[in-house]
Design a protein around this motif. Structure first.
Motif, PDB file in Angstrom:
ATOM      1  N   GLY A  10       0.816  -1.212   0.000  1.00 34.19           N
ATOM      2  CA  GLY A  10       0.000   0.000   0.000  1.00 34.19           C
ATOM      3  C   GLY A  10       0.847   1.258   0.000  1.00 34.19           C
ATOM      4  N   ILE A  11       1.931   1.264   0.749  1.00 31.12           N
ATOM      5  CA  ILE A  11       2.823   2.432   0.791  1.00 31.12           C
ATOM      6  C   ILE A  11       3.523   2.624  -0.547  1.00 31.12           C
ATOM      7  CG2 ILE A  11       4.950   3.304   1.840  1.00 31.12           C
ATOM      8  CD1 ILE A  11       3.909   2.137   4.502  1.00 31.12           C
ATOM      9  N   LEU A  14       0.993   4.102  -2.753  1.00 29.30           N
ATOM     10  CA  LEU A  14       0.751   5.502  -2.414  1.00 29.30           C
ATOM     11  C   LEU A  14       1.870   6.399  -2.928  1.00 29.30           C
ATOM     12  CD1 LEU A  14      -1.080   7.507  -0.910  1.00 29.30           C
ATOM     13  CD2 LEU A  14       0.329   7.108   1.117  1.00 29.30           C
ATOM     14  N   VAL A  17       0.993   6.881  -6.443  1.00 29.27           N
ATOM     15  CA  VAL A  17      -0.270   7.603  -6.662  1.00 29.27           C
ATOM     16  C   VAL A  17      -0.126   9.099  -6.380  1.00 29.27           C
ATOM     17  CG1 VAL A  17      -2.636   7.860  -5.781  1.00 29.27           C
ATOM     18  CG2 VAL A  17      -1.764   5.611  -6.367  1.00 29.27           C
ATOM     19  N   ILE A  18       0.652   9.485  -5.391  1.00 28.48           N
ATOM     20  CA  ILE A  18       0.761  10.902  -5.037  1.00 28.48           C
ATOM     21  C   ILE A  18       1.273  11.745  -6.210  1.00 28.48           C
ATOM     22  CG2 ILE A  18       2.014  12.551  -3.581  1.00 28.48           C
ATOM     23  CD1 ILE A  18       1.602  10.621  -1.264  1.00 28.48           C
ATOM     24  N   ASN A  29      -0.960   5.895 -12.429  1.00 28.73           N
ATOM     25  CA  ASN A  29      -1.877   5.130 -11.590  1.00 28.73           C
ATOM     26  C   ASN A  29      -2.005   3.691 -12.075  1.00 28.73           C
ATOM     27  OD1 ASN A  29      -2.721   7.019  -9.597  1.00 28.73           O
ATOM     28  ND2 ASN A  29      -3.851   8.089 -11.193  1.00 28.73           N
ATOM     29  N   LEU A  36      -1.401  -2.229  -5.404  1.00 31.19           N
ATOM     30  CA  LEU A  36      -2.561  -2.045  -4.535  1.00 31.19           C
ATOM     31  C   LEU A  36      -3.456  -3.273  -4.517  1.00 31.19           C
ATOM     32  CD1 LEU A  36      -3.317   1.636  -5.495  1.00 31.19           C
ATOM     33  CD2 LEU A  36      -2.272   0.796  -3.390  1.00 31.19           C
ATOM     34  N   CYS A  55      -5.027  -0.056   1.704  1.00 31.89           N
ATOM     35  CA  CYS A  55      -4.893  -0.316   0.268  1.00 31.89           C
ATOM     36  C   CYS A  55      -6.187   0.008  -0.480  1.00 31.89           C
ATOM     37  CB  CYS A  55      -4.496  -1.771   0.024  1.00 31.89           C
ATOM     38  SG  CYS A  55      -2.794  -2.137   0.450  1.00 31.89           S
ATOM     39  N   VAL A  58      -6.366   3.851  -0.866  1.00 30.75           N
ATOM     40  CA  VAL A  58      -5.431   4.344  -1.894  1.00 30.75           C
ATOM     41  C   VAL A  58      -5.923   3.933  -3.286  1.00 30.75           C
ATOM     42  CG1 VAL A  58      -3.065   4.237  -2.740  1.00 30.75           C
ATOM     43  CG2 VAL A  58      -3.497   4.354  -0.296  1.00 30.75           C
TER      44      VAL A  58
END
Length: 73
Positions: A10-11, A14, A17-18, A29, A36, A55, A58
């Protein structure tokens, strides 16, 4: 252990994604989605739900960004 792996995926998602929220970088993405989805699967296999929930949140952010950019049909 699976919950920790879910958090790690998940990190990583992320982190991808940021920057993908910046215009013209929305295509990134698509690279975050496998991380994810794998994090969600590992979260479902885990006894704890925090990694799975992270997850999913996100993933929702990434899907909304793709939808707004016209990336999803």
């Amino acid at each position: 252990m699976l919950n920790i792996l879910s958090w790690l995926f998940g990190i990583v998602g992320l982190i991808i994604v940021i920057p993908a929220t910046i215009p013209f970088l929305g295509w990134a993405n698509y690279f975050a989605m496998p991380f994810l989805i794998l994090g969600i699967i590992l979260g479902f296999l885990s006894s704890s739900t925090s990694g799975r929930t992270f997850c999913i949140i996100v993933t929702i952010l990434a899907v909304i960004r793709l939808f707004l950019g016209g990336g999803l049909l």
